[in-house]
Design an enzyme around this catalytic site. Structure first.
Site, PDB file in Angstrom:
ATOM      1  N   GLY A  41      36.296   2.840 -22.898  1.00  0.00           N
ATOM      2  CA  GLY A  41      36.848   2.018 -23.949  1.00  0.00           C
ATOM      3  C   GLY A  41      38.360   1.963 -23.400  1.00  0.00           C
ATOM      4  N   CYS A  85      33.088   5.620 -17.154  1.00  0.00           N
ATOM      5  CA  CYS A  85      34.337   4.372 -16.910  1.00  0.00           C
ATOM      6  C   CYS A  85      35.487   5.418 -18.094  1.00  0.00           C
ATOM      7  CB  CYS A  85      34.289   3.229 -17.763  1.00  0.00           C
ATOM      8  SG  CYS A  85      36.029   1.907 -17.913  1.00  0.00           S
ATOM      9  N   TYR A  86      36.191   5.100 -18.960  1.00  0.00           N
ATOM     10  CA  TYR A  86      37.049   5.706 -19.729  1.00  0.00           C
ATOM     11  C   TYR A  86      36.273   7.688 -19.837  1.00  0.00           C
ATOM     12  CZ  TYR A  86      40.715   7.651 -23.004  1.00  0.00           C
ATOM     13  OH  TYR A  86      41.082   8.453 -23.963  1.00  0.00           O
ATOM     14  N   HIS A  94      30.084   0.167 -14.844  1.00  0.00           N
ATOM     15  CA  HIS A  94      29.390   0.433 -16.037  1.00  0.00           C
ATOM     16  C   HIS A  94      27.464   0.459 -15.820  1.00  0.00           C
ATOM     17  CE1 HIS A  94      32.540  -0.015 -18.908  1.00  0.00           C
ATOM     18  NE2 HIS A  94      32.862  -0.362 -18.320  1.00  0.00           N
ATOM     19  N   GLU A 135      25.076   0.450 -17.933  1.00  0.00           N
ATOM     20  CA  GLU A 135      24.274   0.156 -18.219  1.00  0.00           C
ATOM     21  C   GLU A 135      24.133  -1.248 -18.377  1.00  0.00           C
ATOM     22  OE1 GLU A 135      28.310   0.082 -20.568  1.00  0.00           O
ATOM     23  OE2 GLU A 135      27.649   1.132 -18.441  1.00  0.00           O
ATOM     24  N   GLY A 186      20.686 -24.287 -35.688  1.00  0.00           N
ATOM     25  CA  GLY A 186      19.982 -24.311 -35.112  1.00  0.00           C
ATOM     26  C   GLY A 186      19.732 -23.484 -34.018  1.00  0.00           C
ATOM     27  N   GLY A 187      20.180 -22.777 -33.564  1.00  0.00           N
ATOM     28  CA  GLY A 187      20.066 -21.779 -32.424  1.00  0.00           C
ATOM     29  C   GLY A 187      18.896 -21.075 -32.930  1.00  0.00           C
ATOM     30  N   VAL A 188      18.431 -20.219 -31.775  1.00  0.00           N
ATOM     31  CA  VAL A 188      17.573 -19.682 -31.598  1.00  0.00           C
ATOM     32  C   VAL A 188      18.040 -18.025 -32.733  1.00  0.00           C
ATOM     33  CG1 VAL A 188      18.634 -18.292 -30.032  1.00  0.00           C
ATOM     34  CG2 VAL A 188      16.270 -17.847 -30.007  1.00  0.00           C
ATOM     35  N   ASP A 189      19.150 -17.354 -32.564  1.00  0.00           N
ATOM     36  CA  ASP A 189      19.943 -16.387 -33.689  1.00  0.00           C
ATOM     37  C   ASP A 189      19.116 -16.560 -35.082  1.00  0.00           C
ATOM     38  OD1 ASP A 189      20.700 -15.937 -31.029  1.00  0.00           O
ATOM     39  OD2 ASP A 189      22.812 -15.908 -31.792  1.00  0.00           O
ATOM     40  N   ARG A 243      39.121 -20.257 -35.395  1.00  0.00           N
ATOM     41  CA  ARG A 243      37.659 -19.069 -36.218  1.00  0.00           C
ATOM     42  C   ARG A 243      37.498 -19.142 -36.980  1.00  0.00           C
ATOM     43  NH1 ARG A 243      33.707 -17.947 -32.558  1.00  0.00           N
ATOM     44  NH2 ARG A 243      33.945 -18.285 -30.029  1.00  0.00           N
ATOM     45  N   LYS A 268      20.283 -10.999 -27.284  1.00  0.00           N
ATOM     46  CA  LYS A 268      19.821 -12.088 -27.259  1.00  0.00           C
ATOM     47  C   LYS A 268      17.808 -11.909 -26.816  1.00  0.00           C
ATOM     48  CE  LYS A 268      21.878 -15.787 -27.650  1.00  0.00           C
ATOM     49  NZ  LYS A 268      22.544 -16.321 -29.208  1.00  0.00           N
ATOM     50  N   ASP A 292      37.964  -3.709 -20.478  1.00  0.00           N
ATOM     51  CA  ASP A 292      37.545  -3.471 -22.405  1.00  0.00           C
ATOM     52  C   ASP A 292      38.445  -4.097 -23.160  1.00  0.00           C
ATOM     53  OD1 ASP A 292      35.030  -2.696 -21.985  1.00  0.00           O
ATOM     54  OD2 ASP A 292      35.789  -0.957 -21.635  1.00  0.00           O
ATOM     55  N   LYS A 321      31.734 -12.747 -16.399  1.00  0.00           N
ATOM     56  CA  LYS A 321      31.887 -11.939 -17.697  1.00  0.00           C
ATOM     57  C   LYS A 321      31.361 -10.736 -17.122  1.00  0.00           C
ATOM     58  CE  LYS A 321      31.004 -11.633 -22.475  1.00  0.00           C
ATOM     59  NZ  LYS A 321      29.872 -12.169 -23.898  1.00  0.00           N
ATOM     60  N   GLU A 348      32.090 -18.234 -23.743  1.00  0.00           N
ATOM     61  CA  GLU A 348      33.229 -19.438 -23.777  1.00  0.00           C
ATOM     62  C   GLU A 348      34.709 -18.959 -23.825  1.00  0.00           C
ATOM     63  OE1 GLU A 348      31.409 -21.520 -24.825  1.00  0.00           O
ATOM     64  OE2 GLU A 348      29.489 -20.660 -26.166  1.00  0.00           O
TER      65      GLU A 348
END
Length: 683
Positions: free
Chosen positions: A67, A94-95, A180, A182, A235-238, A327, A406, A512, A675, A681
């Site tokens: 967190g 972590c936390y 982490h 996970e 048009g994206g995969v999602d 955004r 994804k 985080d 990342k 992005e």
């Protein structure tokens, strides 16, 4: 939630559940997903869930997420301290580890060193949590607070240099890790979770979920009933997989598939979207709304931290430089255009549902309560704006993929029989190129700019700098281990690099939390050792906490400091420049057969004109292009592609040469940032 208070899973009785107590981590839902992958049922619960509730409901173990808070802060999240003495095995992440240490009279403090990225730590392999692993492990660390004194009856079982990275009380089955396990950047994290679940908590891998596709189909039918669904398809995969699920679950006349061309699409993108969806039998309505978006605006709270404060009207999108406002304008304009389509089709808005290909990372990064009630907002996703959240409250949003990542969505797409070219497409954000233009009308130079620039120069010339006393040299030493200082000495002695601080901000995630921080640009007169550059990209943000991204600038050493920007907004000329650069870069990727080597490759335009001698008073009028190769499985964490390792060097150099043919481009830069601390992005 994936758990069930009735104890029934797919109609079968289940006696094993793991409680995931949510402290607000960006990766909280990833923990849930990884536990499910190991066939153990899990349920995400508030951090302050009482110990007696966990015992009464038959949970077999507790995992406490990371967190953004500090355990010693006055506003630290509340929790029931008796969970640590209730007899259930606990893994604090972590936390969560710092909570565990605090409860056993240990101490935690904020140190000058912070760790955001992938690092090598040492672990005690006699500890049950690390059984079967090697003593050195590559893990993801994202923290500013560190243990200064290990708690009573706990022992340190992992270290990152001088920092405690793991603690344990094996007798009471209490474990804490600062990293982490996970995420994919912790290379053997799944084995650590497996050790905790099966060797420590003695769970059995008996939890099996229904077919993901069947689960999504049932959800759509139950939610929509006989209503119509307006599906906005990018048009994206999602969005494509979501549209295909709606198409399979509902009658043909119930699905209204609309592609809104917002003016920020890639070159020929809308045409390709229409053709690809027509090939799977989905009728698509294309709406050209570029002008509506360019002139779009919205209303936002005067105080960002108080959504109920007085509202203000934003500037139009083409004159807005703030990334969050961009955004929100785009997201709200999408909703307005969608409502206009509903009116044109003579439909009643209250009878039409909105279909979205929202994924779990989208909700986590925008701090949606659907994912976590404590996570910090990293960025506002266009499909999770205030307007969309209001529609959710009304029960009028259909998001069958909101619990998936994804790679899981790609699996569903394959199961649905979608063409490989659609399923394996690189993600492209709904706001399109609008969020790949770093807009600015003035340089960002706070009071720390000059000092950070000096620190960067010391880092780049570390082998010589250590020979001369400098007040800032101690900051570098305090923030790095002896091994890292040896690396800095070796790299600076062999690479002859220049490090330049750029006066612009990009979004990142550190500890985080969202950060808007500087970019450090490395440059050299000769071809660099890319592994050395990647090492520097890990170390620099550890030393300079106000830097969240490191790039390499092609074109020789940067000779002059950069203290101005080229005024840049979402105008036709700027978008045309980026559109052509993006087209050429991806054309090289396709022609060289390297599309599958990276998960995504954002091409970003920044308002920086290099190589301007201040003495000549030449105005800043050019811009530069950043190539952001990104490799990931879940898009919550990831690494850049190292030239010569994950992607051929000649491909990277060819991309740079091709992009430089676009008029108005000063330099091409290559993003070296993992990342975290950078996001996928730049906005």
């Amino acid at each position: 939630m994936n758990g069930s208070s009735s104890g029934l899973v797919n109609g079968l009785s289940s006696h094993e559940k793991v409680a995931i107590l949510d402290a607000g981590a960006q990766y909280g839902k990833v923990i849930d997903r990884k536990v499910r992958e190991l066939c153990v049922e899990s349920e995400i619960l508030p951090l302050d869930t009482p110990a007696f509730t966990l015992k009464e409901n038959g949970y077999s173990a507790i995992i406490i997420s990371g967190g953004p808070n500090s355990v010693y802060a006055e506003d630290a999240p509340m929790y029931d301290p008796t969970i640590f003495r209730c007899g259930l095995p606990i893994l604090g992440i972590c936390y969560g580890m710092q909570m565990l240490n605090k409860e056993f009279s240990g101490s935690v403090e904020r140190k000058s060193v912070r760790e955001d990225g992938q690092f090598t730590i040492s672990v005690d392999t006699t500890c049950a949590l690390f059984k079967g692993l090697k003593p050195e492990q590559d893990v993801l660390l994202t923290h500013g607070d560190s243990i200064s004194k290990v708690g009573q009856s706990l022992k340190a079982v992992g270290h990152s240099g001088n920092i405690v990275a793991a603690i344990a009380n094996e007798k009471q089955k209490l474990y804490g890790v600062q990293f982490h396990p996970e995420v994919d950047l912790t290379e053997h994290g799944l084995q650590m979770l497996r050790n905790f679940l099966f060797n420590i908590a003695l769970c059995k891998a008996e939890y099996t979920m229904k077919s993901r596709e069947t689960e999504c189909i049932d959800y759509i039918k139950d939610t929509v009933g006989g209503h119509k669904v307006l599906m906005l398809v990018s048009g994206g995969v999602d969005s494509t997989v979501c549209a295909a699920l709606l198409h399979k679950a509902l009658d043909e006349d119930q699905v209204i598939a609309v592609h809104i061309d917002n003016g920020f699409m890639r070159k020929k993108e809308s045409q390709r979207v229409e053709e690809s969806l027509r090939n799977i039998g989905l009728k698509l309505r294309v709406v050209n709304a570029a002008h509506t978006f360019y002139s779009g605006c919205t209303t936002l709270p005067m105080c960002r931290s108080d959504p109920n404060s007085r509202k203000r009207k934003t500037k139009t999108l083409t004159t807005t430089s703030d990334p969050e406002e961009k955004r929100r304008i785009i997201g709200d304009t999408f909703m307005r255009v969608a409502n206009e389509v509903i009116e044109e089709l003579d439909l009643k808005p209250e009878e039409v549902y909105l279909g979205q290909g929202t994924l779990r990372p989208d909700l986590i990064e925008s701090a949606s309560e659907l994912a976590s009630n404590r996570a910090d907002a990293i960025k506002t996703h266009h499909n999770d704006t205030d307007l969309v959240r209001e529609l959710r409250l009304q029960g009028r949003v259909v998001e069958p993929l909101k619990d998936f990542h994804k790679d899981e969505v790609r699996c569903i797409g394959n199961d649905l029989g979608l063409p490989a070219e659609l399923v394996q497409r690189h993600p492209f954000p709904g706001p399109g190129l609008a969020i790949r233009v770093i807009c600015a009308d003035e340089p960002f130079m706070d009071r720390g700019f000059a000092e950070t620039s000096i620190i960067l120069k010391i880092i780049a010339d570390f082998s010589n700098a250590v020979k001369k006393p400098h007040a800032l040299l101690n900051r570098i030493r305090d923030s790095t281990s002896d091994q890292e200082q040896d690396l800095l000495t070796r790299i600076s002695a062999t690479e002859e690099l220049t490090a330049t601080l750029l006066p612009i901000k990009t979004v990142g995630v550190q500890g985080d939390c969202r950060t808007y921080s500087y970019i450090a640009a490395l440059s050299s007169d000769r071809e660099p050792d890319w592994e050395n550059l990647m090492t520097l990209a890990k170390i620099i943000p550890r030393i300079c906490h106000n830097i969240n991204r490191v790039v390499y600038a092609f074109g020789g050493q940067i000779q002059h400091p950069v203290q101005e920007v080229t005024p840049t907004f979402l105008t036709d000329g700027v978008l045309s420049t980026l559109r052509q650069a993006d087209y050429l870069a991806h054309q090289v990727l396709r022609e060289t057969g390297c599309v599958a080597k990276v998960s995504q490759m954002p091409v970003v335009l920044i308002p920086i004109h290099f190589d301007r001698d201040p003495i000549d008073s030449q105005p800043s009028c050019q811009r530069s292009i950043v190539i952001r190769t990104f490799i990931t499985a879940d898009f919550m964490t990831g690494i850049p592609a190292t030239p010569g390792k994950q992607i051929p060097k000649e491909v990277v150099f060819k991309i740079a040469r091709q992009v430089l043919t676009v008029p108005g481009i000063s330099r091409v830069l290559y993003d070296l940032t993992a990342k975290p601390p950078g996001t996928t992005e730049w906005e």
